[in-house]
Write an enzyme that holds these catalytic residues in place. Sequence first.
Site, PDB file in Angstrom:
ATOM      1  N   ARG A  17       0.860  -1.199   0.000  1.00  0.00           N
ATOM      2  CA  ARG A  17       0.000   0.000   0.000  1.00  0.00           C
ATOM      3  C   ARG A  17       0.894   1.247   0.000  1.00  0.00           C
ATOM      4  NH1 ARG A  17      -1.712  -0.485   6.422  1.00  0.00           N
ATOM      5  NH2 ARG A  17       0.027   0.792   7.169  1.00  0.00           N
ATOM      6  N   ASP A  38       6.133  -7.303   1.690  1.00  0.00           N
ATOM      7  CA  ASP A  38       5.401  -6.647   2.786  1.00  0.00           C
ATOM      8  C   ASP A  38       5.017  -7.708   3.804  1.00  0.00           C
ATOM      9  OD1 ASP A  38       3.316  -4.966   4.263  1.00  0.00           O
ATOM     10  OD2 ASP A  38       3.798  -3.612   2.623  1.00  0.00           O
ATOM     11  N   VAL A  62      11.072  -6.983   7.027  1.00  0.00           N
ATOM     12  CA  VAL A  62      12.406  -6.426   6.718  1.00  0.00           C
ATOM     13  C   VAL A  62      13.381  -6.479   7.884  1.00  0.00           C
ATOM     14  CG1 VAL A  62      11.606  -4.885   4.877  1.00  0.00           C
ATOM     15  CG2 VAL A  62      11.690  -4.031   7.241  1.00  0.00           C
ATOM     16  N   ASN A  88      11.680   0.856   1.452  1.00  0.00           N
ATOM     17  CA  ASN A  88      10.557   1.769   1.712  1.00  0.00           C
ATOM     18  C   ASN A  88       9.769   1.425   2.973  1.00  0.00           C
ATOM     19  OD1 ASN A  88       8.141   3.572   0.823  1.00  0.00           O
ATOM     20  ND2 ASN A  88       7.268   1.511   0.977  1.00  0.00           N
ATOM     21  N   TYR A 155      11.307   7.433  15.841  1.00  0.00           N
ATOM     22  CA  TYR A 155      11.113   7.631  14.397  1.00  0.00           C
ATOM     23  C   TYR A 155      12.173   8.591  13.848  1.00  0.00           C
ATOM     24  CZ  TYR A 155       8.692   8.232   9.942  1.00  0.00           C
ATOM     25  OH  TYR A 155       8.378   8.250   8.591  1.00  0.00           O
ATOM     26  N   LYS A 159      15.143   7.574  11.147  1.00  0.00           N
ATOM     27  CA  LYS A 159      15.212   8.214   9.825  1.00  0.00           C
ATOM     28  C   LYS A 159      16.511   9.022   9.666  1.00  0.00           C
ATOM     29  CE  LYS A 159      11.370   6.629   8.117  1.00  0.00           C
ATOM     30  NZ  LYS A 159      11.405   5.660   6.998  1.00  0.00           N
ATOM     31  N   VAL A 188       2.859  12.610   3.748  1.00  0.00           N
ATOM     32  CA  VAL A 188       2.263  11.940   2.592  1.00  0.00           C
ATOM     33  C   VAL A 188       0.954  11.313   3.060  1.00  0.00           C
ATOM     34  CG1 VAL A 188       2.639  10.303   0.704  1.00  0.00           C
ATOM     35  CG2 VAL A 188       4.617  11.348   1.847  1.00  0.00           C
ATOM     36  N   THR A 190      -1.012   8.749   3.515  1.00  0.00           N
ATOM     37  CA  THR A 190      -1.049   7.282   3.521  1.00  0.00           C
ATOM     38  C   THR A 190      -1.489   6.790   4.907  1.00  0.00           C
ATOM     39  OG1 THR A 190       1.238   7.101   4.235  1.00  0.00           O
ATOM     40  CG2 THR A 190       0.869   7.117   1.842  1.00  0.00           C
TER      41      THR A 190
END
Length: 248
Positions: A17, A38, A62, A88, A155, A159, A188, A190
């Site tokens: 997604r 995924d 992952v 990603n 987070y 990153k 974004v 999502t």
Amino acid sequence: MAGRLEGEVAIITGAARGQGEAEARLFAQEGAQVVLTDILDELGQQVADEIGPAALFLKHDVSQEDEWQRVVETGVNTFGRVTILVNNAGIGLREDRGIEQTPLDAWHRTLAVNLTGVFLGMKYVVPAMRAAGHGSIINISSIAGMVGGGGLPAYHASKGGVRLLTKTAAVQYAEENIRVNSVHPGGVDTEILNPFGEKWKQRAVDAHPMKRIAEADEIAYGVLYLASPEASFVTGTELVIDGGFIAR
Ligand SMILES: NC(=O)c1ccc[n+]([C@@H]2O[C@H](COP(=O)([O-])OP(=O)(O)OC[C@H]3O[C@@H](n4cnc5c(N)ncnc54)[C@H](O)[C@@H]3O)[C@@H](O)[C@H]2O)c1
């Protein structure tokens, strides 16, 4: 006219997604064969089926080293080589609220997926790219990897780690024709944002000079550029796609 990724084979993580899905669809349109991975297997399989014979879905966490080995091997066995990796997959946890407030397990889980996952992906894909004679790795960081914020310490740390891990890998593999770059999206639209609620999302919209957040495709086009031969002299760089957020 040939597609911009004709002859390339891409692994895209977190492709069931959101941005990963948009990248998988766009890459296939541009002539690539794509391995979508995924933890969401039904959704991922559905996207791969819609793309058609140029796509393969593999269930994959992952953060697990042995699963990475299997994903790269299956990609090579199915499509003959792997030349692109988009790291990603990512998570943002509600419990990641502040330095004192974040439980240690939320810290570890965030780092395991967002940072260790990227390290493992590069570790296992590089031999395949070396065998193919070229490669492009795109690591999805965030504006949260460039500036701090009021919360989400795990987070931001993950990153930020992706940003410098990317540069380190870029230098290590520059002479082998394997390019490594990071992408830094602003907000974004999502699913990852939904657990934070509508109020939080509106604050994110207001914080962007363009007064909106991005659609997944607007990030995917930047990732496509870095994946393509058009970016043949681009390595170790940061592509910020953020509606002006970092420019203030
Ligand atoms: N949406 C934003 O505002 C935003 C901004 C900057 C960066 N990002 C980053 O962009 C990337 C894509 O996120 P998105 O916006 O498409 O959100 P999303 O939640 O829609 O997509 C993330 C995908 O990663 C998958 N995933 C989660 N944990 C996984 C694991 N352990 N192994 C494999 N897959 C896993 C999820 O199932 C999901 O399909 C993430 O790395 C995210 O941190 C998002």
